[in-house]
Design an enzyme around this catalytic site. Structure first.
Site, short mmCIF file in Angstrom:
data_model
loop_
_atom_site.label_atom_id
_atom_site.label_comp_id
_atom_site.label_asym_id
_atom_site.label_seq_id
_atom_site.Cartn_x
_atom_site.Cartn_y
_atom_site.Cartn_z
N LYS A 60 0.94 -1.38 -0.01
CA LYS A 60 0.02 0.10 0.03
C LYS A 60 0.71 1.28 -0.10
O LYS A 60 0.39 2.20 -0.57
CB LYS A 60 -0.94 0.06 1.36
CG LYS A 60 -1.92 -1.13 1.04
CD LYS A 60 -3.29 -0.67 1.57
CE LYS A 60 -4.44 -1.64 1.23
NZ LYS A 60 -4.34 -3.05 1.60
N SER A 88 1.49 -9.87 -0.99
CA SER A 88 1.21 -8.46 -0.81
C SER A 88 1.42 -7.83 0.66
O SER A 88 1.83 -6.76 0.64
CB SER A 88 -0.21 -8.32 -1.17
OG SER A 88 -1.02 -9.22 -0.26
N GLU A 116 -9.76 6.81 3.42
CA GLU A 116 -10.56 5.78 4.24
C GLU A 116 -9.65 4.68 4.50
O GLU A 116 -8.62 4.37 3.73
CB GLU A 116 -11.85 5.35 3.32
CG GLU A 116 -11.25 4.28 2.39
CD GLU A 116 -10.33 4.69 1.43
OE1 GLU A 116 -10.39 6.05 0.72
OE2 GLU A 116 -9.73 3.87 0.85
C1 LIG Z 1 -5.07 -4.06 1.53
C2 LIG Z 1 -4.31 -5.25 1.31
C3 LIG Z 1 -4.70 -6.12 0.34
C4 LIG Z 1 -5.92 -6.00 -0.51
O1 LIG Z 1 -5.96 -4.72 -1.15
P1 LIG Z 1 -5.95 -4.64 -2.82
O2 LIG Z 1 -6.29 -3.47 -3.19
O3 LIG Z 1 -6.76 -5.78 -3.34
O4 LIG Z 1 -4.49 -5.23 -3.01
C5 LIG Z 1 -4.11 -7.22 0.02
N1 LIG Z 1 -2.87 -7.47 0.91
C6 LIG Z 1 -2.57 -6.81 1.89
C7 LIG Z 1 -1.36 -6.95 2.67
C8 LIG Z 1 -3.17 -5.57 2.18
O5 LIG Z 1 -2.88 -4.83 3.08
#
Ligand SMILES: *Cc1c(COP(=O)(O)O)cnc(C)c1O
Length: 394
Positions: free
Chosen positions: A88, A377, A110
């Site tokens: 993010k 992610s 948000e």
């Molecule tokens: C917020 C988040 C997601 C989901 O959000 P996307 O916009 O679909 O990427 C996935 N993995 C992590 C670690 C997150 O913090």
């Protein structure tokens, strides 16, 4: 090149917002297009991604997960190693820099689980910009640690008590704030959702993941991967790693949504797998709705995937069949969380655990000479107390 000038990905996307916001979105669109053509802006984003975020993140082989799956060789794109522990920050930092360039003195956002809130609070602290984060009171209660992280970095957290007191309601409040404050305020949306130009802009800022990954595959594996797998909440980590591979027809792209505890309405958050086209938060996309077209309640063990909509570009990729979308249940994600921790020494985010489950199934059905990349992610430190609770250990 998508989207078109109206922000459409096929039929999806666009701008379904009150008139007061159209001028602000036009201003943002112009500012973003100018910024992305400006070498000084791009150079500054690049420098911060290297020096502050720690990019490029590694692409590493996962030998024990590969042996466990018994098919394709599995590689990991390590977004969990980025500063603040997830992808993010890539978007938050770039949008904060754009806001500064636009002369805005205040940023609002948000947040659901608080991950985007922490990322934007981090970026605002780095640049000395006033930061105000809307968060449902139910999420404030569930995510105490992230609320404190935001506050300690100087952000104001505004609790939203309307509706289900979660992300969807926080987004409504943030949009309401923006309508009255666009003169000095930039609204940083945290995923590839919302009215044009947000889905395009967030995808572009997250595409650093896919660009790095593509180059690292060519360097470390000697060719492109055969498949790339990412979890899908709003869809930003997925869009970021997929976009640079979209024209490589040999590369399968697979998104894994939150299957929750059942396929019944209210028990999952699989907008692409089980939803239908509708309007949510300013754009047309697949949305989970009840029989009257009202946005449905959703559930996932993972707060970052617990959202009734998804980005319009994913809707287009689904209809055009460029990306395959599947779902992993809470139980499957929880199992993958533990398996991955034991086999690879990396505690993944619960969101990422959905992608890991999907990747094992996909890899197992592929030949051993093939390769598959999982977008890791985020790291799972934020999730350990929730996992302890789910496993009955606390
Ligand atoms: C917020 C988040 C997601 C989901 O959000 P996307 O916009 O679909 O990427 C996935 N993995 C992590 C670690 C997150 O913090």
């Amino acid at each position: 090149m998508v989207p078109d000038a109206a922000g459409r990905f096929g039929p999806y996307g666009g701008r379904y917002v009150p008139e007061t916001l159209l001028a602000a979105l036009d201003e943002l669109d112009r500012a973003y297009r100018a910024a992305r053509a400006d070498a000084a802006f791009l150079g500054e984003v690049d420098r911060l991604l290297r020096e502050f975020v720690g990019r490029p993140t590694q692409l590493t082989h996962a030998p024990r997960l590969t042996a466990h799956a018994g098919g394709a060789s599995i590689w990991l794109k390590r977004e969990d190693l980025a500063h603040t522990g997830a992808h993010k920050i890539n978007n938050a930092l770039a949008q904060a820099l754009l806001a500064k360039r636009m002369g805005k003195t205040r940023i609002i956002a948000e947040t659901g689980a608080g991950q985007h809130g922490v990322a934007i609070a981090t970026a605002c602290a780095r640049f000395g910009i006033e930061c105000c984060v809307y968060m449902g009171s139910e999420d404030v209660r569930r995510q105490k640690l992230n609320v404190f992280r935001m506050k300690v970095m100087g952000a104001t957290v505004i609790e939203v008590d309307s509706g289900s007191k979660t992300l969807k309601d926080a987004t409504n409040e943030a949009m309401r704030d923006w309508m009255g404050s666009v003169g000095n305020t930039h609204y940083v949306i945290g995923s590839v959702v919302g009215p044009h130009p947000f889905p395009m802009m967030v995808r572009d800022f997250q595409s650093v993941i896919g660009r790095e990954c593509r180059a690292q595959c060519l360097e470390k594996i000697g060719r492109l991967p055969d498949a790339v797998v990412a979890c899908i909440g709003g869809g930003s980590n997925g869009a970021g790693i997929f976009a640079p591979f979209v024209d490589d027809k040999s590369v399968r792209l697979i998104g894994v949504e939150a299957g929750g505890r059942a396929n019944t309405p209210g028990d999952h958050a699989a907008a692409l797998t089980l939803g239908a086209p509708g309007v949510l938060h300013g754009s047309l996309s697949y949305v989970l709705q009840d029989g009257f077209g009202q946005t449905a309640d959703v559930h996932s063990c993972s707060a970052g995937l617990d959202y009734p909509g998804v980005g319009p570009e994913h809707s287009w990729w689904k209809d055009s069949k460029r990306v395959e979308y599947i779902a992993a249940t809470d139980t499957e994600a929880l199992d993958a969380f533990q398996l991955f921790s034991r086999l690879e020494g990396i505690i993944p985010a619960l969101e990422t655990s959905h992608a890991i489950h999907g990747a094992i199934l996909v890899a197992r059905a592929m030949p051993r000479e093939s390769t598959l990349v999982i977008n890791v992610s985020g790291r799972g430190d934020k999730d350990v107390t929730e996992v302890m609770r789910l496993l009955g250990l606390s």
